[in-house]
Design a protein around this motif. Structure first.
Motif, PDB file in Angstrom:
ATOM      1  N   TRP A  45      -9.512  -2.435   4.416  1.00 21.35           N
ATOM      2  CA  TRP A  45      -9.268  -2.103   3.011  1.00 21.35           C
ATOM      3  C   TRP A  45      -7.819  -1.748   2.723  1.00 21.35           C
ATOM      4  O   TRP A  45      -7.296  -2.054   1.643  1.00 21.35           O
ATOM      5  N   ASP A  46      -7.136  -1.101   3.685  1.00 25.30           N
ATOM      6  CA  ASP A  46      -5.761  -0.662   3.417  1.00 25.30           C
ATOM      7  C   ASP A  46      -4.763  -1.821   3.435  1.00 25.30           C
ATOM      8  O   ASP A  46      -3.576  -1.617   3.162  1.00 25.30           O
ATOM      9  N   HIS A  47      -5.246  -3.017   3.721  1.00 27.34           N
ATOM     10  CA  HIS A  47      -4.401  -4.210   3.688  1.00 27.34           C
ATOM     11  C   HIS A  47      -4.862  -5.189   2.599  1.00 27.34           C
ATOM     12  O   HIS A  47      -4.457  -6.355   2.612  1.00 27.34           O
ATOM     13  N   LEU A  48      -5.684  -4.699   1.685  1.00 32.61           N
ATOM     14  CA  LEU A  48      -6.255  -5.549   0.633  1.00 32.61           C
ATOM     15  C   LEU A  48      -5.932  -5.028  -0.770  1.00 32.61           C
ATOM     16  O   LEU A  48      -6.615  -5.365  -1.730  1.00 32.61           O
ATOM     17  N   LEU A  49      -4.863  -4.239  -0.891  1.00 34.25           N
ATOM     18  CA  LEU A  49      -4.573  -3.549  -2.144  1.00 34.25           C
ATOM     19  C   LEU A  49      -3.611  -4.343  -3.020  1.00 34.25           C
ATOM     20  O   LEU A  49      -2.894  -5.229  -2.562  1.00 34.25           O
ATOM     21  N   TRP A  50      -3.596  -3.949  -4.297  1.00 30.88           N
ATOM     22  CA  TRP A  50      -2.706  -4.603  -5.263  1.00 30.88           C
ATOM     23  C   TRP A  50      -2.507  -3.679  -6.446  1.00 30.88           C
ATOM     24  O   TRP A  50      -3.203  -2.652  -6.576  1.00 30.88           O
ATOM     25  N   HIS A  51      -1.527  -4.009  -7.297  1.00 30.62           N
ATOM     26  CA  HIS A  51      -1.245  -3.221  -8.486  1.00 30.62           C
ATOM     27  C   HIS A  51      -0.919  -4.166  -9.630  1.00 30.62           C
ATOM     28  O   HIS A  51      -0.268  -5.210  -9.405  1.00 30.62           O
ATOM     29  N   GLY A  61       0.834  -1.199   0.000  1.00 31.03           N
ATOM     30  CA  GLY A  61       0.000   0.000   0.000  1.00 31.03           C
ATOM     31  C   GLY A  61       0.875   1.258   0.000  1.00 31.03           C
ATOM     32  O   GLY A  61       2.087   1.167  -0.031  1.00 31.03           O
ATOM     33  N   ILE A  62       0.248   2.456  -0.057  1.00 30.36           N
ATOM     34  CA  ILE A  62      -1.182   2.536   0.178  1.00 30.36           C
ATOM     35  C   ILE A  62      -1.838   3.311  -0.968  1.00 30.36           C
ATOM     36  O   ILE A  62      -2.795   2.861  -1.543  1.00 30.36           O
ATOM     37  N   ALA A  63      -1.315   4.488  -1.331  1.00 31.83           N
ATOM     38  CA  ALA A  63      -1.851   5.249  -2.458  1.00 31.83           C
ATOM     39  C   ALA A  63      -1.224   4.758  -3.761  1.00 31.83           C
ATOM     40  O   ALA A  63      -0.280   3.958  -3.765  1.00 31.83           O
ATOM     41  N   GLY A  64      -1.768   5.251  -4.881  1.00 28.10           N
ATOM     42  CA  GLY A  64      -1.250   4.827  -6.170  1.00 28.10           C
ATOM     43  C   GLY A  64       0.223   5.105  -6.345  1.00 28.10           C
ATOM     44  O   GLY A  64       0.974   4.274  -6.871  1.00 28.10           O
ATOM     45  N   ALA A  65       0.676   6.282  -5.892  1.00 26.97           N
ATOM     46  CA  ALA A  65       2.089   6.617  -6.006  1.00 26.97           C
ATOM     47  C   ALA A  65       2.954   5.674  -5.183  1.00 26.97           C
ATOM     48  O   ALA A  65       4.055   5.297  -5.588  1.00 26.97           O
ATOM     49  N   ASP A  66       2.460   5.278  -4.005  1.00 23.37           N
ATOM     50  CA  ASP A  66       3.198   4.329  -3.177  1.00 23.37           C
ATOM     51  C   ASP A  66       3.335   2.987  -3.882  1.00 23.37           C
ATOM     52  O   ASP A  66       4.394   2.361  -3.862  1.00 23.37           O
ATOM     53  N   LEU A  67       2.246   2.531  -4.484  1.00 19.81           N
ATOM     54  CA  LEU A  67       2.275   1.241  -5.165  1.00 19.81           C
ATOM     55  C   LEU A  67       3.211   1.276  -6.366  1.00 19.81           C
ATOM     56  O   LEU A  67       3.923   0.297  -6.639  1.00 19.81           O
ATOM     57  N   GLU A  68       3.220   2.388  -7.080  1.00 14.25           N
ATOM     58  CA  GLU A  68       4.142   2.525  -8.208  1.00 14.25           C
ATOM     59  C   GLU A  68       5.593   2.506  -7.726  1.00 14.25           C
ATOM     60  O   GLU A  68       6.460   1.845  -8.322  1.00 14.25           O
ATOM     61  N   ASP A  69       5.871   3.245  -6.653  1.00 12.55           N
ATOM     62  CA  ASP A  69       7.231   3.271  -6.115  1.00 12.55           C
ATOM     63  C   ASP A  69       7.630   1.890  -5.603  1.00 12.55           C
ATOM     64  O   ASP A  69       8.780   1.466  -5.764  1.00 12.55           O
TER      65      ASP A  69
END
Length: 235
Positions: free
Chosen positions: A66-72, A36-44
């Motif tokens: 929800w903040d532990h259920l993310l993916w990219h 996580g958590i935001a899109g920029a974090d996931l990209e980094d």
């Protein structure tokens, strides 16, 4: 940026509530725990993982918030695991989770939120031992990497967030106290404890981290307002 806290265990912290992603090297590749958590974090995070030169083979969610259920998509179309309870809640509450994520974490792939399957009984690709309880949320799982001397505590043992109970009232406090006992046993002899939010506890910082949570829970059980520096206007 990823920081290696033990052999084959890296942590990356987001500015959002000091959220931690843990990257664990397993036999066949990398496992991303609570990315996580935001899109920029996931990209980094994806950039950092690419730089390791090791493929991602799985994800793991410690609990169904929800903040532990993310993916990219850059992490790949690989299995994403949690406890059976976690997977069931994530599926039933996916729409609500996506709504909450959209309000708090810009730029994340909402369509990938909460796609969790139960971890196989043999542990699948995840190294280590699960410590399952309902203290912070139903189906919560810490991960003990005994060979690396690291405990992934999920959303417990934080130095920035007070204990938050998965159940209301006395039942929640009692469940939390019992889970702290489990984590205290697991943390014995460990070199590092990685919380879902906050700084990594190492060496002599680990036992005090547990005791301050025990004191908080005990105050709640007595019906008192806990005296805790993580609580109040300065927190």
């Amino acid at each position: 940026m990823l920081h290696e806290v033990a052999d084959g265990v890296w942590v990356r912290r987001s500015e959002w509530v000091s959220s931690n992603t843990t990257v664990v090297r397993a036999d066949d590749g990398l496992i991303l725990v609570d990315p996580g958590i935001a899109g920029a974090d996931l990209e980094d995070l994806a950039d950092d993982v690419d730089a390791l030169g090791i493929p991602v083979v799985a994800g793991f969610s410690t609990h169904p918030h929800w903040d532990h259920l993310l993916w990219h998509p850059r992490f790949g179309d690989v299995p994403r695991y949690g406890t059976a309870v976690n997977a069931g809640i994530a599926a039933s509450a996916r729409d609500r989770g996506r709504q909450m994520a959209a309000e708090s974490a810009p730029g994340i792939p909402l369509d990938l939120l909460g796609i969790i399957t139960p971890l196989p009984a043999d542990g699948g690709p995840l190294p280590g031992e699960l410590i399952v309880h309902d203290a912070h949320a139903p189906g919560h799982a810490a991960v003990l990497l005994a060979d690396r001397r690291v405990l992934l505590a999920g959303d417990m043992l934080s130095d920035v967030l007070v204990p938050m109970f998965g159940m209301a009232g006395a039942d929640g406090a009692g469940e939390y106290a019992a889970a702290l006992d489990l984590l205290a046993d697991a943390a014995t002899g460990m070199d590092a404890v990685i919380p879902g939010h906050g700084t990594v506890a190492t060496g002599g910082e680990i036992a005090p981290r547990i005791e301050v949570d025990r004191a908080y829970v005990a105050a709640v059980q007595r019906g008192e307002q806990p005296a805790d520096e993580r609580w109040g206007p300065r927190a």
